[in-house]
Design an enzyme around this catalytic site. Structure first.
Site, PDB file in Angstrom:
ATOM      1  N   HIS A 178      -7.909 -36.539  50.459  1.00  0.00           N
ATOM      2  CA  HIS A 178      -7.507 -38.276  49.634  1.00  0.00           C
ATOM      3  C   HIS A 178      -6.062 -38.242  50.966  1.00  0.00           C
ATOM      4  O   HIS A 178      -5.367 -38.934  51.077  1.00  0.00           O
ATOM      5  CB  HIS A 178      -7.680 -39.208  48.989  1.00  0.00           C
ATOM      6  CG  HIS A 178      -8.996 -39.064  48.786  1.00  0.00           C
ATOM      7  ND1 HIS A 178      -9.358 -40.563  48.574  1.00  0.00           N
ATOM      8  CD2 HIS A 178      -9.918 -38.562  48.568  1.00  0.00           C
ATOM      9  CE1 HIS A 178     -10.086 -40.517  47.888  1.00  0.00           C
ATOM     10  NE2 HIS A 178     -10.738 -39.661  48.134  1.00  0.00           N
ATOM     11  N   ASP A 210       1.892 -38.443  53.819  1.00  0.00           N
ATOM     12  CA  ASP A 210       0.798 -39.562  53.023  1.00  0.00           C
ATOM     13  C   ASP A 210       0.020 -39.708  53.464  1.00  0.00           C
ATOM     14  O   ASP A 210       0.048 -39.612  54.847  1.00  0.00           O
ATOM     15  CB  ASP A 210       1.337 -41.583  52.669  1.00  0.00           C
ATOM     16  CG  ASP A 210       1.897 -41.536  51.245  1.00  0.00           C
ATOM     17  OD1 ASP A 210       0.397 -41.032  50.526  1.00  0.00           O
ATOM     18  OD2 ASP A 210       2.056 -42.134  50.578  1.00  0.00           O
TER      19      ASP A 210
HETATM   20  C1  G6P Z   1      -2.947 -38.843  45.356  1.00  0.00           C
HETATM   21  C2  G6P Z   1      -4.337 -37.768  44.679  1.00  0.00           C
HETATM   22  C3  G6P Z   1      -5.781 -37.604  44.408  1.00  0.00           C
HETATM   23  C4  G6P Z   1      -5.195 -38.647  43.092  1.00  0.00           C
HETATM   24  C5  G6P Z   1      -3.679 -39.400  42.705  1.00  0.00           C
HETATM   25  C6  G6P Z   1      -3.219 -39.896  40.864  1.00  0.00           C
HETATM   26  O1  G6P Z   1      -3.368 -40.538  45.634  1.00  0.00           O
HETATM   27  O2  G6P Z   1      -4.934 -37.721  46.352  1.00  0.00           O
HETATM   28  O3  G6P Z   1      -6.073 -37.424  44.048  1.00  0.00           O
HETATM   29  O4  G6P Z   1      -6.128 -38.229  41.355  1.00  0.00           O
HETATM   30  O5  G6P Z   1      -3.416 -39.323  43.642  1.00  0.00           O
HETATM   31  O6  G6P Z   1      -2.615 -38.068  41.314  1.00  0.00           O
HETATM   32  P1  G6P Z   1      -3.180 -36.898  39.571  1.00  0.00           P
HETATM   33  O7  G6P Z   1      -2.668 -35.317  39.792  1.00  0.00           O
HETATM   34  O8  G6P Z   1      -2.475 -37.429  38.553  1.00  0.00           O
HETATM   35  O9  G6P Z   1      -4.897 -37.442  40.005  1.00  0.00           O
END
Ligand code: G6P
Length: 460
Positions: free
Chosen positions: A155, A361
């Protein structure tokens, strides 16, 4: 289609110590929640409060929670995933962070995920692994279950070969990823970076986007992620009245809006600096224009995030004290909290322009949510050229976020854009998201995964 198992660091819901379930933060979780296939299984962490949990039903799917001890959360999640891979892949490694015990725990947690998936996946299942937390899982899983088909989707950006090569464990990480049948990236440049990295660091032969790994084929391609267009369209329309209330509360002619996780990759200080300079130069007037910045607290135990929070709060305070309005309010309304989608939709509808200035990003789903929520056909998008979304939205005002003058002129252009131009740009962006929504993304990825020829050991 064969049974589907989805694996991501987070389950779509976070479960608290008292058993309460809330939507997990971030674009990945919200995108994946909308593509939950009936009968599929999800393997992931239920968040810091959850502890050990038995598998549980969730809508039409089954959740298989993976437990992390506090030490594992510190070393695997805050450490290797978010203080090594996240900054390295976004080109923002701050200092020497190649901590060996973080790496060891990352490997242990990846093994735990692979074992859990191997135990739950039905024979010949399709397993879809997500993001940088689980890069070793494809290879570990293949060793345990040669019958399954494995797809990996990243992602976040994939760095160029030179940056990736800084990683002391580059061979293991690459080999882990190459355990997949299909590796998906957000934009073509990420896929190209990955192929150059493979060529630099391994003997694997690349024939375009097809890699020969022993007797297997690994395909590599870009699959730009999106949002659930109809859901955000409805949320936006339902929020029309709430948006009028917000506008009345703000009491200005124009609202610029930023919505981000409070993350140093998002360029929040850059956009606020641009806004501040426009105020200083008298090119924006506090009586006419305000900046609303929603900053959703994120990874708050990681020092780089604590520093970012301090920096953002300091610049907001400086702007608001230097440019106070006669009514006592500052021109920046800073909201440091998380919002549900209904609350976000109201801000999307209330704003004149969304300002996305990410320094790097993978995609930036906020830009796509904003567009989908603008069923009124209005609204301008100022968008960093370093967000994957810039490739889908040539109609946005594309800027280099490191160039403060460029952000300033884009903000002025957004504020003065004629009605007809705003509407025609928005219409075309909405057509893009409507056509390429998150369902299209998931279907496209899974179809491609199903078509990769493989050396599989079928079980019956
Ligand atoms: C980004 C990453 C995700 C992640 C999200 C929230 O979008 O690509 O994998 O889940 O951030 O971050 P966190 O550390 O709270 O999961």
């Amino acid at each position: 289609m064969s049974a589907l198992v989805v694996a991501a660091n987070r389950l779509p819901v976070e479960i608290s110590a008292t058993g309460e379930a809330t939507a997990s933060p971030g674009g990945l979780a919200s995108a994946l929640s909308t593509v939950a296939v009936v009968g599929s299984t999800w393997v992931g962490w239920a968040g810091p409060g959850a502890g050990r949990l038995a598998p549980l039903p969730f809508g039409d799917t089954h959740l298989h929670p993976i437990a992390l001890s506090p030490g594992e959360e510190a070393r695997y999640y805050q450490g290797f995933a978010n203080s090594v891979l996240w900054p390295l892949f976004h080109g923002r490694l701050r200092r020497e962070e190649m901590n060996r015990s973080w790496w060891r725990t990352y490997r242990i947690v990846n093994e735990r995920f692979a074992t859990a998936i191997a135990r739950t996946a039905p024979p010949n299942a399709t397993v879809w692994v997500h993001d940088y937390h689980l890069l070793l899982v494809p290879k570990l899983l293949r060793a345990r279950r040669p019958d399954v088909r494995v797809g990996l989707f990243l992602h976040i950006p994939f760095p160029n070969a030179q940056l990736f090569s800084m990683l002391p464990w580059r061979q293991e990480v690459l080999a882990g990823m190459l355990g997949s049948d299909l590796i998906g990236f957000q934009v073509p440049e990420d896929a190209t970076n990955f192929i150059s990295t493979v060529q630099r660091l391994s003997e694997v032969h690349a024939d375009g986007q097809r890699l020969r790994v022993g007797a297997r084929t690994v395909e590599v391609d870009a699959f730009p992620i999106s949002v659930d267009f109809s859901r955000w369209d409805a949320l936006g329309n339902n929020a029309a009245r709430a948006a009028v209330v917000l506008r009345a509360e703000m009491d200005v002619a124009s609202i610029l809006l930023g919505i981000d996780r409070l993350d140093y990759t998002k360029g929040i200080t850059q956009r606020l600096q641009a806004f501040e300079e426009l105020l200083d130069e008298g090119r924006i007037d506090t009586e006419h224009c305000a900046f609303v910045q929603v900053a959703v607290p994120s990874r708050t135990d990681v020092p780089a995030y604590q520093d970012e929070r301090e920096e953002v709060e300091a610049i907001v305070e400086r702007i608001n004290s230097r440019h106070r309005r006669p009514n006592g309010h500052g021109p920046v309304r800073y909201i440091e909290s998380s919002f549900d989608d209904t609350g976000l939709a109201a801000w999307y509808r209330a704003a004149d322009a969304l300002v996305v200035t990410s320094l790097a990003d993978g995609m930036n789903l906020v830009a796509k949510e904003f567009v989908a929520a603008r069923g009124d056909g209005d609204g301008v998008v100022v968008l960093s050229e370093f967000a994957g979304a810039a490739q889908d939205f040539p109609e946005a005002l594309i800027i280099n976020p490191y160039d403060i003058e460029a952000i300033k002129s884009a903000l002025l252009t957004a504020l003065s854009m004629p009605d007809g131009e705003r509407r025609s740009r928005m219409e075309s962006m909405r057509a893009t998201v409507r056509r390429h929504d998150v369902h299209h993304w998931a279907q496209h990825f899974l179809e491609r995964l199903g078509a990769v020829p493989g050396e599989r050991h079928r079980l019956s």
